[in-house]
Design a protein around this motif. Sequence first.
Motif, PDB file in Angstrom:
ATOM      1  N   LEU A 260       0.835  -1.203   0.000  1.00 12.58           N
ATOM      2  CA  LEU A 260       0.000   0.000   0.000  1.00 12.58           C
ATOM      3  C   LEU A 260       0.869   1.252   0.000  1.00 12.58           C
ATOM      4  O   LEU A 260       0.548   2.246  -0.670  1.00 12.58           O
ATOM      5  N   GLY A 261       1.963   1.224   0.752  1.00 13.25           N
ATOM      6  CA  GLY A 261       2.869   2.355   0.767  1.00 13.25           C
ATOM      7  C   GLY A 261       3.615   2.503  -0.549  1.00 13.25           C
ATOM      8  O   GLY A 261       3.815   3.623  -1.039  1.00 13.25           O
ATOM      9  N   ALA A 262       4.028   1.379  -1.137  1.00 10.64           N
ATOM     10  CA  ALA A 262       4.750   1.435  -2.408  1.00 10.64           C
ATOM     11  C   ALA A 262       3.926   2.121  -3.486  1.00 10.64           C
ATOM     12  O   ALA A 262       4.477   2.764  -4.390  1.00 10.64           O
ATOM     13  N   ALA A 263       2.598   2.006  -3.409  1.00  7.81           N
ATOM     14  CA  ALA A 263       1.722   2.607  -4.418  1.00  7.81           C
ATOM     15  C   ALA A 263       1.867   4.121  -4.486  1.00  7.81           C
ATOM     16  O   ALA A 263       1.521   4.736  -5.502  1.00  7.81           O
ATOM     17  N   ARG A 268       9.725   4.090 -10.792  1.00  6.88           N
ATOM     18  CA  ARG A 268      10.958   3.316 -10.676  1.00  6.88           C
ATOM     19  C   ARG A 268      11.181   2.842  -9.242  1.00  6.88           C
ATOM     20  O   ARG A 268      11.609   1.705  -9.007  1.00  6.88           O
ATOM     21  N   ARG A 269      10.897   3.701  -8.294  1.00  4.87           N
ATOM     22  CA  ARG A 269      11.088   3.331  -6.892  1.00  4.87           C
ATOM     23  C   ARG A 269      10.042   2.303  -6.460  1.00  4.87           C
ATOM     24  O   ARG A 269      10.338   1.379  -5.708  1.00  4.87           O
ATOM     25  N   ARG A 270       8.831   2.471  -6.976  1.00  4.77           N
ATOM     26  CA  ARG A 270       7.775   1.500  -6.686  1.00  4.77           C
ATOM     27  C   ARG A 270       8.149   0.127  -7.245  1.00  4.77           C
ATOM     28  O   ARG A 270       7.984  -0.899  -6.568  1.00  4.77           O
ATOM     29  N   TRP A 271       8.662   0.111  -8.456  1.00  7.00           N
ATOM     30  CA  TRP A 271       9.063  -1.147  -9.102  1.00  7.00           C
ATOM     31  C   TRP A 271      10.140  -1.859  -8.282  1.00  7.00           C
ATOM     32  O   TRP A 271      10.048  -3.061  -8.012  1.00  7.00           O
ATOM     33  N   ALA A 272      11.148  -1.114  -7.849  1.00 12.35           N
ATOM     34  CA  ALA A 272      12.229  -1.726  -7.077  1.00 12.35           C
ATOM     35  C   ALA A 272      11.723  -2.292  -5.756  1.00 12.35           C
ATOM     36  O   ALA A 272      12.104  -3.405  -5.351  1.00 12.35           O
ATOM     37  N   VAL A 273      10.867  -1.547  -5.077  1.00  9.32           N
ATOM     38  CA  VAL A 273      10.327  -2.012  -3.801  1.00  9.32           C
ATOM     39  C   VAL A 273       9.492  -3.273  -3.999  1.00  9.32           C
ATOM     40  O   VAL A 273       9.607  -4.247  -3.240  1.00  9.32           O
ATOM     41  N   LEU A 274       8.656  -3.283  -5.024  1.00 11.11           N
ATOM     42  CA  LEU A 274       7.814  -4.451  -5.276  1.00 11.11           C
ATOM     43  C   LEU A 274       8.651  -5.658  -5.710  1.00 11.11           C
ATOM     44  O   LEU A 274       8.324  -6.796  -5.371  1.00 11.11           O
ATOM     45  N   ALA A 317       3.769  -2.567 -10.672  1.00 13.78           N
ATOM     46  CA  ALA A 317       4.076  -1.145 -10.507  1.00 13.78           C
ATOM     47  C   ALA A 317       3.336  -0.304 -11.534  1.00 13.78           C
ATOM     48  O   ALA A 317       2.867   0.804 -11.230  1.00 13.78           O
ATOM     49  N   TRP A 318       3.237  -0.802 -12.769  1.00 19.92           N
ATOM     50  CA  TRP A 318       2.520  -0.064 -13.814  1.00 19.92           C
ATOM     51  C   TRP A 318       1.027  -0.016 -13.527  1.00 19.92           C
ATOM     52  O   TRP A 318       0.393   1.038 -13.630  1.00 19.92           O
ATOM     53  N   ARG A 319       0.458  -1.148 -13.116  1.00 18.40           N
ATOM     54  CA  ARG A 319      -0.974  -1.204 -12.802  1.00 18.40           C
ATOM     55  C   ARG A 319      -1.279  -0.398 -11.543  1.00 18.40           C
ATOM     56  O   ARG A 319      -2.272   0.317 -11.484  1.00 18.40           O
ATOM     57  N   ASN A 320      -0.453  -0.556 -10.543  1.00 15.28           N
ATOM     58  CA  ASN A 320      -0.508   0.218  -9.292  1.00 15.28           C
ATOM     59  C   ASN A 320      -1.886   0.177  -8.629  1.00 15.28           C
ATOM     60  O   ASN A 320      -2.463   1.218  -8.275  1.00 15.28           O
TER      61      ASN A 320
END
Length: 364
Positions: A260-263, A268-274, A317-320
């Motif tokens: 939820l936080g990664a969203a 790029r940062r979201r992708w790495a975290v996921l 990450a793209w769908r988010n």
Amino acid sequence: MARPRRIAPRMLAPSRILRETPARAGGGREREDLIAHAWEMIRHGSKSFAAASRLFDEAAREQAWLLYAWCRRCDDIADGQELGGKLGEEEGAERRITAIRLLTERAFEGLPTADAAFDAFGLVAREVGLTPEMAEDVIGGFQLDAEGWRPRSERDLARYCYHVAGAVGVMMARIMGVGRDDAWMLDRACDLGLAFQLANIARDMAEDAAAGRCYIPMEWLAEEDIEPGQEMKPHHREEMAAIAKRLVDRMETHEAAARLGAARLPFRRRWAVLAAANIYGAIGREVVAQGPRAWDSRVVIGRAAKAKLIARAAWEAWRNKPEEPPQMPEWTRGDILIEVRMNAPIPPPDMGPLPETEVSDRYD
């Protein structure tokens, strides 16, 4: 005969030109040199973190490497090992923790430490606003190991996981651009660290037992009727598989909350975290899938499997649109911080206010 004139000893440098060592972030080392050193440490020390970190944008990637270098070096000093290898002698552990604290203090002051990993930490701390209190939360985990500490209860386990991983997640959140007052996002970053550590504990139980360590709460072992020090004996493998399932169930709850936080992070940062969440989640779930055989050899995620997990993270990450977990984690950062402050090994400096997180009555 004239007596030779006595010449007073002279200083190598006249006192009027002596200068104090100037304080500079990174201890005076060049930034690119510190980054290169940090990359070598993460490349050899953690293939999973290395793979995920390369997905970050350049700024976050470099700062994540600098932070990792300090974490890895502290761990190695505390355990007398090299890049996470075989544990060294327990003797002198307290002195090693003192050395970590002193070197970290110098790093915050911008003074040379003679250790590139600590100089790297001083640099990233200055760049993103890490504080001595954040560092002390991490060092507290090494202190517990040095004392031969073992968790008695679930809240003890939560505190340990916070020290060794949740607190690192909070520092990573600062690298991600999360403000120090954004309690909700810091909670989610902490959740990710807790998830990682729970996966690690489940995977590494045999290695820990061989080193004389156990991070399973004594209450859990008692519930399974497992004698102290006997947890990894063959006749207890079924019970330990059940305990691993219990750890991974908690891991998945924290993992879901962290998503939820990664969203709220840039792509790029979201992708790495996921990607990191997918890889460590896969480790935990593989331990459960192998059951009593999980500790016959160390559970690893191969390159092909990691590539698929990273690709899946790109789609996520793209769908988010992360799914809301059925329930949020029972362990909250606010609850854990109360335990941390109450059990601080040394009187801490001004820690600032606790995060505005509901405190459960489990800690009353």
